[in-house]
Enzyme design. Structure first.
Site, PDB file in Angstrom:
ATOM      1  N   GLU A  60      -0.126 -10.284   8.288  1.00  0.00           N
ATOM      2  CA  GLU A  60       1.244 -10.486   9.109  1.00  0.00           C
ATOM      3  C   GLU A  60       1.038 -10.694  10.516  1.00  0.00           C
ATOM      4  O   GLU A  60       1.476 -11.445  11.219  1.00  0.00           O
ATOM      5  CB  GLU A  60       2.121  -9.223   9.180  1.00  0.00           C
ATOM      6  CG  GLU A  60       2.945  -8.911   7.777  1.00  0.00           C
ATOM      7  CD  GLU A  60       2.198  -8.391   6.808  1.00  0.00           C
ATOM      8  OE1 GLU A  60       0.940  -8.079   6.879  1.00  0.00           O
ATOM      9  OE2 GLU A  60       2.817  -8.278   5.477  1.00  0.00           O
ATOM     10  N   HIS A 129       9.439   1.651   3.514  1.00  0.00           N
ATOM     11  CA  HIS A 129      10.050   0.278   3.025  1.00  0.00           C
ATOM     12  C   HIS A 129      11.307   0.336   3.286  1.00  0.00           C
ATOM     13  O   HIS A 129      12.137  -0.565   2.757  1.00  0.00           O
ATOM     14  CB  HIS A 129       9.721   0.098   1.505  1.00  0.00           C
ATOM     15  CG  HIS A 129       8.320  -0.338   1.152  1.00  0.00           C
ATOM     16  ND1 HIS A 129       7.336   0.208   0.944  1.00  0.00           N
ATOM     17  CD2 HIS A 129       7.919  -1.647   1.077  1.00  0.00           C
ATOM     18  CE1 HIS A 129       6.341  -0.371   0.766  1.00  0.00           C
ATOM     19  NE2 HIS A 129       6.484  -1.696   0.764  1.00  0.00           N
TER      20      HIS A 129
HETATM   21  C1  LIG Z   1       2.022  -5.039   5.104  1.00  0.00           C
HETATM   22  C2  LIG Z   1       2.368  -5.304   3.847  1.00  0.00           C
HETATM   23  N1  LIG Z   1       2.754  -6.897   3.644  1.00  0.00           N
HETATM   24  C3  LIG Z   1       3.505  -6.930   2.444  1.00  0.00           C
HETATM   25  C4  LIG Z   1       3.750  -6.044   1.594  1.00  0.00           C
HETATM   26  C5  LIG Z   1       4.428  -6.554   0.420  1.00  0.00           C
HETATM   27  N2  LIG Z   1       3.306  -6.293  -0.744  1.00  0.00           N
HETATM   28  C6  LIG Z   1       3.175  -5.154  -1.572  1.00  0.00           C
HETATM   29  S1  LIG Z   1       2.106  -5.183  -2.460  1.00  0.00           S
HETATM   30  C7  LIG Z   1       1.783  -6.979  -2.107  1.00  0.00           C
HETATM   31  C8  LIG Z   1       0.570  -7.450  -2.682  1.00  0.00           C
HETATM   32  C9  LIG Z   1      -0.946  -6.693  -2.724  1.00  0.00           C
HETATM   33  O1  LIG Z   1      -1.873  -7.354  -3.412  1.00  0.00           O
HETATM   34  P1  LIG Z   1      -3.266  -6.381  -3.785  1.00  0.00           P
HETATM   35  O2  LIG Z   1      -3.705  -5.804  -2.297  1.00  0.00           O
HETATM   36  O3  LIG Z   1      -4.182  -7.470  -4.279  1.00  0.00           O
HETATM   37  O4  LIG Z   1      -2.869  -5.410  -4.543  1.00  0.00           O
HETATM   38  P2  LIG Z   1      -2.275  -5.330  -5.842  1.00  0.00           P
HETATM   39  O5  LIG Z   1      -0.779  -5.326  -5.898  1.00  0.00           O
HETATM   40  O6  LIG Z   1      -2.895  -6.402  -6.606  1.00  0.00           O
HETATM   41  O7  LIG Z   1      -2.642  -4.115  -6.651  1.00  0.00           O
HETATM   42  C10 LIG Z   1       2.411  -7.244  -1.326  1.00  0.00           C
HETATM   43  C11 LIG Z   1       2.519  -8.751  -0.494  1.00  0.00           C
HETATM   44  C12 LIG Z   1       3.437  -4.737   1.908  1.00  0.00           C
HETATM   45  N3  LIG Z   1       3.498  -3.908   1.050  1.00  0.00           N
HETATM   46  N4  LIG Z   1       2.803  -4.469   2.929  1.00  0.00           N
END
Ligand SMILES: Cc1ncc(C[n+]2csc(CCOP(=O)(O)OP(=O)(O)O)c2C)c(N)n1
Ligand SMILES: [Mg+2]
Lengths: 327, 368
Positions: A60, A129
């Site tokens: 971000e 959230h």
């Molecule tokens: C700072 C932030 N940006 C966006 C999100 C929305 N979001 C939640 S999980 C996610 C994907 C994260 O992927 P990863 O780190 O690979 O973990 P996984 O879900 O695959 O376990 C996103 C974009 C968030 N929770 N926090």
């Protein structure tokens, strides 16, 4: 005119501005190939391609900064935060950079950028959230803050925000994405920033509401009219900054009573600001102390019953109106 | 990736200690992984034979419990019993179980992201307290206040359940800082997804952890997707273990479908942290079978892709090895599964019967 959801109205605004101005591009997490986490950008990547609709890594601070730099160099970025909660990671770019650039460059560099996405509570998504951040952003000179409550307002205001030469914080609400309303299809339909809208005429009490709390205030107003014969005027500022205080003050001069409903926290909030300004400008017209209804002064809890207790609702508004009307 | 850069061996790094060559791989192809797995199978079987049977049983039980628990979550979510975001762990069980069974529960810490149900249970939080939390009940491990993404337990050294991608990488580094400050011999396991590596905080934290020699094991669960975005579309050098090089830190790939491999790598990293106060970065390559959360239809990948990874299912691989090593037979497997199934049903029943939190709770645990 066509009946559209707020989601589609926003989509239409984005599409029209992408068509209208080559300098406009959209950037954010899942905005392109996934069609947007909340489908606001649906179809835009397919139509406009990789150059104009850009998926980012989860960075971000980094992509907000790219937006600020690109805006400084003359482009007109629309930066989507998947939700505004994540904008806090980018707050440095928004507050320290975008908001101050025009001033500290002695008027040389304006930042024509829109930061947008859903703000406020969703459905049991818990503390990290569910935040409504308008008061935080409105506190900084250099940022405009917009919060639409209807599909038509969303479209008209977003188009104005994109055409505006300064940074705009555009706060949507997930719970409103599905709400429907008539939306003008004229590609030059815009709504100026800084102009409030009276969503319901009334004479006994003014309710100022914004974003998600507008439909709740309208419901409450119906109920109060039916059950107590009290007629409420519902004023939606639509833009928090600049704030159209005149429309609010004029309404209060007519009704002599004011209830302010918001989804954010109360302390140092927008309702506090409106209260102060109304006290300055219309103190003599008030027949009762101004009443504020905000979210509980606590992070948002997860449990269904606690979440409901934390948020403004019809019953709380009815009680507040009764209180200021001494009923 | 430029060819030349790709060929640079990790051992060439001037900062490297205990150098280990890392072959850069852009995609963790299940066939390649299987070939590697077969190569080390013999030593793996020998290791299993040397391992305490009760521990092996506990590991298998926790994996199966995690699987059944998550399947049940999906069912009750669809019935509206669980609200909000619910991220399931199915397919990644070997990571939580392999890593967290390697800690010393008396002094080590665990901190994770929002995909946290199974990690919480392996750390010792009861399935009842986790399920009740998902139901938003007063008997949940955080009294119904946190929900699926925010499980915590001080008693179990489980420092949460965090919803902001990358946030817990910094917080976890702070936990390790405290452990070193107190010199209590504790180590922190800090879990995060591969998409979190693109946040600035990952880089800031790893730099400080190596600079100040903090006792932490960074465990990147590389399930290859961050929501609908594949690693390849989001990371310029899709080789996470190697990023440790930038900080002079030890980095290693681990086959996340092989619970024994995860356990071995974590044990070594814990030793490094405990004895030498050195951090490590483990890139554990795994795969999530379900959508990102319950609301993700998963259109960004094919059923064939998912099926391909499922052929190396971590529970199946472990069972095969256990059987081949002669540790358990089918009837014992059946018993373990029955035990897990029963426990999950008890957890659901407990959650169903528990009361919602009292409304007074809204304004407790908040300072001003
Ligand atoms: C700072 C932030 N940006 C966006 C999100 C929305 N979001 C939640 S999980 C996610 C994907 C994260 O992927 P990863 O780190 O690979 O973990 P996984 O879900 O695959 O376990 C996103 C974009 C968030 N929770 N926090
Ligand atoms: Mg991932």
């Amino acid at each position: 005119m066509a009946e559209l959801t707020m989601r589609d109205a926003l989509n239409q605004a984005l599409r029209e501005e992408l068509l209208r101005d080559e300098r406009v591009f959209i950037m954010g997490e899942e905005v392109a190939q996934y069609d947007g986490a909340y489908k606001v950008t649906r179809g835009l990547w397919r139509e406009f391609g990789d150059k104009r609709v850009i998926d980012t890594p989860i960075s971000e601070l980094g992509f907000a900064a790219i937006g600020v730099g690109a805006a400084m160099a003359g482009l007109r970025p629309v930066i989507e935060f998947m939700t505004w909660n994540f904008s806090i990671l980018a707050a440095d770019q928004i507050i320290n950079h975008a908001a101050k650039m025009l001033y500290m460059s002695g008027g040389q560099f304006n930042i024509p950028i829109v930061f947008r996405g859903p703000n406020g509570s969703a459905y049991q998504v818990s503390s990290q959230h569910s935040q409504a951040l308008e008061a935080m952003y409105a506190n900084f000179p250099g940022l405009k803050v917009v919060m639409p409550s209807t599909p038509a307002d969303a479209k008209g205001l977003l188009k104005s925000a994109i055409r505006d030469d300064n940074p705009v914080i555009f706060l949507e609400q997930e719970k409103l994405y599905g709400t429907k309303g008539e939306v003008p299809d004229d590609p030059d339909f815009t709504i100026p920033l800084g102009v409030a809208d009276v969503k319901r005429q009334g004479k006994d009490c003014t309710i100022v509401a914004r974003s998600l709390t507008v439909p709740i205030a309208l419901q409450a107003a119906e109920k109060i009219e039916k059950e107590y014969g009290v007629s409420c005027e519902v004023v939606d500022p639509r833009t928090i900054k600049p704030l159209d205080i005149d429309t609010i003050v004029n309404s209060v001069k007519k009704t002599n009573r004011l209830v302010i409903v918001e989804e954010s926290h109360q302390f140092c909030g927008v309702a506090a600001e409106i209260t102060a300004q109304v006290n300055e400008k219309a103190f003599d017209y008030l027949d009762a102390p101004i009443k504020r209804i905000s979210s509980a002064e606590a992070p948002m809890p997860y449990a269904r019953n606690l979440e409901a207790a934390a948020l403004p609702d019809v019953a709380k508004i009815v009680a507040a109106v009764k209180e200021v009307c001494y009923l | 990736m430029p060819k030349e850069a790709a060929k640079t061996k990790r051992s060439d790094s001037p900062f490297n200690h205990k150098a280990r060559a890392i072959e850069p791989v852009d995609v963790f192809d299940p066939d390649e992984a299987q070939a590697e797995y077969l190569k080390r199978k013999k030593s793996q079987l020998a290791l299993i034979k040397k391992t305490d049977k009760a521990l092996l049983e506990e590991m298998l039980y926790q994996m199966i419990l995690g699987r059944i628990f998550e399947e049940r979550c999906a069912e009750v979510y669809r019935l509206g019993k669980i609200g909000g975001f619910c991220h399931l762990y199915i397919g990644q069980e070997a990571v939580a179980v392999g890593a967290i069974t390697a800690i010393d529960k008396k002094r080590d810490y665990v901190i994770v992201a929002y995909r946290d149900h199974v990690q919480a249970m392996v750390a010792g939080i009861s399935p009842e307290a986790v399920m009740a939390e998902l139901y938003g009940k007063a008997t949940g491990c955080v009294k119904g206040k946190g929900g699926s993404m925010h499980l915590f337990s001080k008693e179990h050294g489980f420092f949460g359940g965090h919803g902001i991608v990358g946030g817990q990488i910094g917080v976890g580094t702070g936990l390790a800082f405290a452990q070193k400050y107190r010199n209590d011999g504790g180590v922190t396991l800090c879990f995060f997804g591969e998409a979190a590596v693109n946040q600035g905080i990952f880089h800031e934290s790893l730099n400080m952890a190596q600079l100040w020699k903090l006792p932490i094991v960074y465990i990147c669960e590389n399930n290859q997707y961050g929501m609908g975005t594949s690693l390849k579309r989001a990371m310029s050098l899709a080789n996470i273990a190697r990023k440790a090089d930038s900080y002079g830190m030890y980095g290693e790939f681990v086959d996340g479908m092989d619970v024994m491999a995860v356990r071995q790598a974590t044990m070594k990293a814990i030793e490094r942290a405990r004895n030498e106060s050195l951090p490590s970065l483990l890139e554990v390559r795994c795969y999530r079978y379900m959508g990102h959360s319950m609301s993700d239809p998963g259109k960004y990948r094919t059923v064939e892709e998912i099926k391909k990874y499922q052929q190396r299912d971590p529970i199946l691989l472990f069972k095969d090895s256990l059987k081949e090593a002669g540790v358990f037979d089918d009837s014992e497997f059946e018993q373990i599964e029955q035990r897990a199934r029963k426990r999950v049903e008890e957890a659901v029943e407990f959650a169903e019967k528990s009361p919602f939190p009292s409304e007074d709770e809204l304004l407790t645990d908040v300072l001003v």
